[in-house]
Design a protein around this motif. Sequence first.
Motif, PDB file in Angstrom:
ATOM      1  N   LEU A 287      26.478 -16.125 -57.238  1.00 17.43           N
ATOM      2  CA  LEU A 287      25.777 -14.954 -56.712  1.00 17.43           C
ATOM      3  C   LEU A 287      25.147 -14.127 -57.824  1.00 17.43           C
ATOM      4  CD1 LEU A 287      28.214 -13.866 -53.850  1.00 17.43           C
ATOM      5  CD2 LEU A 287      26.137 -15.253 -53.711  1.00 17.43           C
ATOM      6  N   PHE A 288      25.269 -14.600 -59.071  1.00 17.36           N
ATOM      7  CA  PHE A 288      24.536 -13.981 -60.173  1.00 17.36           C
ATOM      8  C   PHE A 288      23.093 -14.479 -60.189  1.00 17.36           C
ATOM      9  CE2 PHE A 288      28.859 -13.513 -61.990  1.00 17.36           C
ATOM     10  CZ  PHE A 288      28.814 -12.163 -62.314  1.00 17.36           C
ATOM     11  N   ALA A 289      22.902 -15.691 -59.681  1.00 16.50           N
ATOM     12  CA  ALA A 289      21.570 -16.315 -59.716  1.00 16.50           C
ATOM     13  C   ALA A 289      20.803 -16.026 -58.433  1.00 16.50           C
ATOM     14  CB  ALA A 289      21.721 -17.817 -59.912  1.00 16.50           C
ATOM     15  N   SER A 290      19.494 -16.136 -58.508  1.00 18.31           N
ATOM     16  CA  SER A 290      18.651 -15.994 -57.322  1.00 18.31           C
ATOM     17  C   SER A 290      18.781 -17.254 -56.474  1.00 18.31           C
ATOM     18  CB  SER A 290      17.192 -15.784 -57.751  1.00 18.31           C
ATOM     19  OG  SER A 290      16.347 -15.731 -56.624  1.00 18.31           O
ATOM     20  N   ILE A 291      19.021 -17.086 -55.183  1.00 18.23           N
ATOM     21  CA  ILE A 291      19.208 -18.232 -54.299  1.00 18.23           C
ATOM     22  C   ILE A 291      17.894 -18.549 -53.598  1.00 18.23           C
ATOM     23  CG2 ILE A 291      20.421 -19.081 -52.255  1.00 18.23           C
ATOM     24  CD1 ILE A 291      22.796 -17.360 -53.102  1.00 18.23           C
ATOM     25  N   GLN A 292      17.467 -19.783 -53.738  1.00 19.30           N
ATOM     26  CA  GLN A 292      16.226 -20.209 -53.103  1.00 19.30           C
ATOM     27  C   GLN A 292      16.541 -21.103 -51.904  1.00 19.30           C
ATOM     28  OE1 GLN A 292      13.483 -22.142 -55.740  1.00 19.30           O
ATOM     29  NE2 GLN A 292      11.845 -22.298 -54.235  1.00 19.30           N
ATOM     30  N   GLY A 293      15.894 -20.818 -50.779  1.00 17.42           N
ATOM     31  CA  GLY A 293      16.125 -21.624 -49.581  1.00 17.42           C
ATOM     32  C   GLY A 293      17.440 -21.267 -48.911  1.00 17.42           C
ATOM     33  N   ASP A 294      18.021 -22.240 -48.202  1.00 14.99           N
ATOM     34  CA  ASP A 294      19.307 -22.074 -47.535  1.00 14.99           C
ATOM     35  C   ASP A 294      20.411 -22.240 -48.571  1.00 14.99           C
ATOM     36  OD1 ASP A 294      21.663 -22.310 -46.077  1.00 14.99           O
ATOM     37  OD2 ASP A 294      20.758 -23.465 -44.468  1.00 14.99           O
ATOM     38  N   ALA A 295      21.263 -21.226 -48.729  1.00 10.91           N
ATOM     39  CA  ALA A 295      22.300 -21.262 -49.755  1.00 10.91           C
ATOM     40  C   ALA A 295      23.263 -22.431 -49.567  1.00 10.91           C
ATOM     41  CB  ALA A 295      23.078 -19.947 -49.751  1.00 10.91           C
ATOM     42  N   PHE A 296      23.419 -22.906 -48.335  1.00  8.39           N
ATOM     43  CA  PHE A 296      24.367 -23.989 -48.063  1.00  8.39           C
ATOM     44  C   PHE A 296      23.751 -25.373 -48.260  1.00  8.39           C
ATOM     45  CE2 PHE A 296      26.910 -26.620 -44.956  1.00  8.39           C
ATOM     46  CZ  PHE A 296      28.104 -26.575 -45.671  1.00  8.39           C
ATOM     47  N   ALA A 297      22.455 -25.443 -48.473  1.00  6.50           N
ATOM     48  CA  ALA A 297      21.757 -26.729 -48.538  1.00  6.50           C
ATOM     49  C   ALA A 297      22.357 -27.726 -49.532  1.00  6.50           C
ATOM     50  CB  ALA A 297      20.270 -26.497 -48.838  1.00  6.50           C
ATOM     51  N   PRO A 298      22.723 -27.326 -50.768  1.00 11.63           N
ATOM     52  CA  PRO A 298      23.267 -28.309 -51.724  1.00 11.63           C
ATOM     53  C   PRO A 298      24.573 -28.954 -51.263  1.00 11.63           C
ATOM     54  CG  PRO A 298      22.541 -26.323 -52.864  1.00 11.63           C
ATOM     55  CD  PRO A 298      22.526 -26.001 -51.413  1.00 11.63           C
ATOM     56  N   ARG A 299      25.277 -28.328 -50.321  1.00 11.37           N
ATOM     57  CA  ARG A 299      26.543 -28.875 -49.837  1.00 11.37           C
ATOM     58  C   ARG A 299      26.406 -29.497 -48.452  1.00 11.37           C
ATOM     59  NH1 ARG A 299      30.833 -24.113 -50.340  1.00 11.37           N
ATOM     60  NH2 ARG A 299      32.323 -25.856 -50.362  1.00 11.37           N
ATOM     61  N   ASN A 300      25.199 -29.497 -47.936  1.00  8.64           N
ATOM     62  CA  ASN A 300      24.956 -29.931 -46.565  1.00  8.64           C
ATOM     63  C   ASN A 300      24.337 -31.329 -46.536  1.00  8.64           C
ATOM     64  OD1 ASN A 300      24.302 -30.175 -43.860  1.00  8.64           O
ATOM     65  ND2 ASN A 300      22.594 -28.730 -43.951  1.00  8.64           N
ATOM     66  N   PRO A 301      25.084 -32.350 -46.102  1.00  6.77           N
ATOM     67  CA  PRO A 301      24.526 -33.708 -46.056  1.00  6.77           C
ATOM     68  C   PRO A 301      23.391 -33.851 -45.049  1.00  6.77           C
ATOM     69  CG  PRO A 301      26.671 -33.628 -44.981  1.00  6.77           C
ATOM     70  CD  PRO A 301      26.473 -32.304 -45.637  1.00  6.77           C
ATOM     71  N   ARG A 302      23.232 -32.874 -44.146  1.00  6.23           N
ATOM     72  CA  ARG A 302      22.164 -32.920 -43.135  1.00  6.23           C
ATOM     73  C   ARG A 302      21.000 -31.997 -43.496  1.00  6.23           C
ATOM     74  NH1 ARG A 302      27.101 -33.282 -41.036  1.00  6.23           N
ATOM     75  NH2 ARG A 302      27.570 -34.846 -39.447  1.00  6.23           N
ATOM     76  N   ALA A 303      20.950 -31.555 -44.753  1.00  3.74           N
ATOM     77  CA  ALA A 303      19.917 -30.609 -45.166  1.00  3.74           C
ATOM     78  C   ALA A 303      18.524 -31.235 -45.068  1.00  3.74           C
ATOM     79  CB  ALA A 303      20.182 -30.138 -46.586  1.00  3.74           C
ATOM     80  N   LEU A 304      17.554 -30.418 -44.681  1.00  5.39           N
ATOM     81  CA  LEU A 304      16.155 -30.818 -44.639  1.00  5.39           C
ATOM     82  C   LEU A 304      15.483 -30.430 -45.955  1.00  5.39           C
ATOM     83  CD1 LEU A 304      15.383 -29.420 -41.060  1.00  5.39           C
ATOM     84  CD2 LEU A 304      16.157 -31.736 -41.670  1.00  5.39           C
ATOM     85  N   LYS A 305      14.324 -30.985 -46.223  1.00  3.54           N
ATOM     86  CA  LYS A 305      13.621 -30.657 -47.465  1.00  3.54           C
ATOM     87  C   LYS A 305      13.305 -29.168 -47.556  1.00  3.54           C
ATOM     88  CE  LYS A 305      11.483 -35.149 -48.384  1.00  3.54           C
ATOM     89  NZ  LYS A 305      10.202 -35.891 -48.554  1.00  3.54           N
ATOM     90  N   ILE A 306      12.932 -28.581 -46.415  1.00  6.63           N
ATOM     91  CA  ILE A 306      12.571 -27.164 -46.419  1.00  6.63           C
ATOM     92  C   ILE A 306      13.762 -26.263 -46.730  1.00  6.63           C
ATOM     93  CG2 ILE A 306      12.987 -26.804 -43.940  1.00  6.63           C
ATOM     94  CD1 ILE A 306      10.477 -24.997 -43.944  1.00  6.63           C
ATOM     95  N   ASP A 307      14.994 -26.769 -46.500  1.00 11.36           N
ATOM     96  CA  ASP A 307      16.190 -25.971 -46.792  1.00 11.36           C
ATOM     97  C   ASP A 307      16.297 -25.619 -48.270  1.00 11.36           C
ATOM     98  OD1 ASP A 307      17.400 -25.642 -44.271  1.00 11.36           O
ATOM     99  OD2 ASP A 307      18.103 -27.701 -44.293  1.00 11.36           O
ATOM    100  N   PHE A 308      15.719 -26.449 -49.136  1.00 16.69           N
ATOM    101  CA  PHE A 308      15.793 -26.217 -50.574  1.00 16.69           C
ATOM    102  C   PHE A 308      14.634 -25.356 -51.081  1.00 16.69           C
ATOM    103  CE2 PHE A 308      18.090 -30.122 -49.734  1.00 16.69           C
ATOM    104  CZ  PHE A 308      19.240 -29.971 -50.491  1.00 16.69           C
TER     105      PHE A 308
END
Length: 350
Positions: A287-308
Amino acid sequence: MERKKMLEVKDLDIRFELRGKILHAVRGISLDLYKGEVLAIVGESGSGKSVFTRSFLGLLEKNGWVAGGSAVYYGGNDESGVELTAIEREKDWIKIRGHEIAMIMQDPMTSLNPLRTIGSQIMEAILLHQKVGRMDAIKKTMEYLEDVGIEEPEKRFEQYPHEFSGGMRQRVVIAIAIACNPRILICDEPTTALDVTIQAQILDLLKELRRKYKLSVILITHDLGVVANIADRVAVMYAGDMVEIGTCEEIFYDPRHPYTWALLSSLPQAGQKGTELFSIPGTPPSLFASIQGDAFAPRNPRALKIDFVKCPPYFEVSPTHKAKTWLLDPRAPKVPLPPVVEKIRKGGLF
């Protein structure tokens, strides 16, 4: 009939300064609390649950501040409400803490003074927040001890915290909070340090006290299983943001955010004999860094490209249910639900 709103939070933003860096602990959360309801806030440790609710009591650490948004309390005599984020003086916070909004901390041993008797600690809250004399305060203390299920209140009145079990100490902490005569009760993981049997007893106690004292309750927990039989609505937090909110039935039987799916899949009762329990891969973002897209995307095996790339807006599932995921966009591909979520939908888990 329209429900009375007790608390209205809009775009609340909370930050901390640590070693010259800014930690963005709560990132623009909006939600309402209604009279007489139990609102559960769930999420992993570090998701911002406690920080979010402590801001309603002016209990942020000295290096923390509300950077934006509002939190209006409507439970008092002022019909226009009290803007909690505008309170600066300690004497003004004292009017809110306890008498209007009370909090039960997760560790009862550190919440109680080991050098003072149980009775004197409950009496202190009564004398501070209720206009009664000492004899009436003693009588009320006995009543509160009985209300929270402590037998032989006359004997227990004179005892010290170390003479009580963990479950009994938690009951005393609840009695102190109730003695403040609050309208909103915040329970910060009140069952975490207790065994399963005592957990169930404390949850049943909270349900009974909510009914008797007409309380609005905010229950903070990381365990969705704890809220199944007590919550009216559930808000799911991740990385300082609220990713889904709905009625208890909607969150359990029609969850829409992948993080909610992961939490449900992590329930111990969802495991099968001979197989490993499910665990969410990876770790929450810094939470020190700026979060881009959906914060859960890197841990989500069903993430879409737009989530990042782009943070999703809230999509309304029903008038009481919304979730912050691109999977609800009409253009999104259909993804299969996790097996546990399918099982819960069919009534095979609860």
